[in-house]
Design a protein around this motif. Structure first.
Motif, short mmCIF file in Angstrom:
data_model
loop_
_atom_site.label_atom_id
_atom_site.label_comp_id
_atom_site.label_asym_id
_atom_site.label_seq_id
_atom_site.Cartn_x
_atom_site.Cartn_y
_atom_site.Cartn_z
N ASP A 258 67.30 -5.95 -10.52
CA ASP A 258 68.56 -6.68 -10.69
C ASP A 258 68.97 -6.79 -12.16
OD1 ASP A 258 70.81 -7.98 -9.75
OD2 ASP A 258 69.90 -9.96 -9.96
N LEU A 259 69.10 -5.63 -12.79
CA LEU A 259 69.56 -5.60 -14.18
C LEU A 259 71.08 -5.45 -14.19
CD1 LEU A 259 66.88 -3.25 -15.80
CD2 LEU A 259 67.00 -5.74 -15.93
N LYS A 260 71.74 -6.39 -14.84
CA LYS A 260 73.20 -6.34 -14.94
C LYS A 260 73.63 -6.82 -16.32
CE LYS A 260 73.90 -7.28 -10.00
NZ LYS A 260 74.43 -8.23 -9.00
N GLY A 261 74.84 -6.43 -16.70
CA GLY A 261 75.42 -6.93 -17.93
C GLY A 261 74.54 -6.70 -19.15
N ARG A 262 74.31 -7.77 -19.90
CA ARG A 262 73.55 -7.67 -21.14
C ARG A 262 72.09 -7.28 -20.89
NH1 ARG A 262 75.56 -12.89 -24.78
NH2 ARG A 262 77.74 -12.21 -25.01
#
Length: 393
Positions: A258-262
């Motif tokens: 769940d890597l998102k955005g920054r």
């Protein structure tokens, strides 16, 4: 399921695959053009440098790695057991290696000893390959098996009668594996590693390091009779590139991570910095060389692939600028056929006794022709797709 991956077709991966295969067709064609700049050709064997041409093959390896988690998890979702999955992986590996060996030997056909010309032998090989790896949509299963059996028998026959002009390899043999064969070995090792570590990013990262260290150790072997072992070191660096693509795929699409955005940006940036730093530190010991498959070349190529894919992901998935992908989708979804087609056209022209005007093989006009030829292959693949010709390993 090994990883909880995003569902649906990933257009950014398709775009990267399509662009890479079209550039591969272009650089293969331009390699036969005289008077082109050195940066449009492969660096020589003993040079410590790389051109954009030397990044095309590793970019495809990178894409193979990005696709592995989706391919394996899709088969598991369909209910494939462990043995059936391994059978599929081995069948694909055998297919890639077989195609690679045959393609690597086409230019060495001794017409008199083989009993048929280079063009005839090569075209028969491609016809048999299409029979074996065509993605049939026939309800009568026996017809599919019959056509594949004819193709396999044809390949065996062509392999048996082959006689080469190369004094070191008079019979059909892997004096080198061919591009597809090299992809096959790296694909096999990466699939084993992915399953062994159950898709854990940390385990994949560890094995990238192991591949680089393994290359270093194998290169130090200098005892008589160990030359063939040293050659396996190249498979390790190719595998490292495939694993890099696999790792990036998990960063972007494993919903459990769940890597998102920054967080996603920092993870990709950190990995990119790690690749560049490792390549820089290894360069004094191992020069940058595609032909020698050195770790510095592999890691720099992986870093470049990370940048290219990340840009495509931002453009296509984040900004939703993706309508243009449909134009290269036929190539992206049928890369094997696209890769084989230029050779089929070449040997068909040879058999017909047709030669291109000299102006198309020289300088700027040759470069323009090579670009046009890539586009022609795109339209040809699109037409063949409509006829139902789709190759699937």
């Amino acid at each position: 399921m090994i990883n909880n991956l995003k569902s649906g077709r990933i257009l950014s991966i398709d775009a990267f695959r399509g662009i890479t295969i079209l550039v591969m067709v272009f650089v293969n064609n331009v390699s036969g053009v005289s008077g082109v700049p050195s940066w449009m050709l492969h660096a020589h064997q003993n040079e410590d440098r790389m051109t954009f041409v030397d990044v095309v093959f590793p970019a495809f390896l990178f894409i193979v790695g990005m696709s592995i988690p989706f391919g394996i998890n899709a088969r598991l979702a369909k209910g494939d057991g462990w043995w059936k999955l391994q059978g599929h992986i081995i069948w694909r590996t055998i297919g890639l290696i077989t195609l690679g060996i045959f393609m690597a030997n086409t230019e060495y056909v001794d017409a008199a000893a083989t009993g048929m010309s280079m063009a005839v032998w090569s075209l028969l090989f491609y016809c048999c390959a299409i029979l074996v790896w065509q993605a049939y949509r026939i309800k009568q299963v026996w017809i599919t098996y019959t056509l594949r059996a004819i193709g396999i028998i044809g390949l065996v026959y062509l392999g048996v009668i082959f006689r080469g002009t190369d004094s070191t390899s008079k019979y059909l043999a892997p004096h080198w594996w061919g591009i597809l064969g090299l992809i096959g070995w790296a694909y096999l090792y990466a699939c084993i590693i992915y399953q062994l570590f159950k898709g854990r990013a940390g385990g994949i990262m560890l094995m990238i390091i192991v591949c680089v260290v393994g290359y270093t150790l194998l290169q130090k072997l200098d005892h008589p009779g160990t030359g063939w072992i040293r050659l396996q070191s190249r498979n390790l660096t190719h595998t490292a590139i495939v694993l890099s693509g696999l790792l990036v795929s998990l960063f972007y699409f494993d919903e459990d991570i769940d890597l998102k955005g920054r967080r996603l940006f920092s993870r990709i940036t950190g990995y990119l910095i790690l690749l560049i730093t490792a390549a820089f530190l290894l360069r004094p010991a191992f020069e940058i060389s595609k032909n020698r498959a050195t770790p510095s070349w592999a890691l720099y190529s992986a870093a470049i692939s990370v940048v290219i894919y990340s840009f495509l992901h931002w453009l296509i998935e984040t900004k939703q600028i993706n309508k243009w992908v449909s134009y290269i989708q036929p190539v992206a979804s049928n890369p094997l056929l696209t890769y084989l087609l230029p050779d089929i056209v070449f040997y068909a022209l040879m058999l017909a006794g047709i030669t291109l005007p000299a102006i198309l093989m020289e300088g700027t006009t040759g470069i323009i022709w090579s670009a046009c030829f890539s586009v022609l292959m795109l339209f040809l693949v699109k037409g063949l797709n409509k006829l139902g010709i789709r190759l699937q390993l």
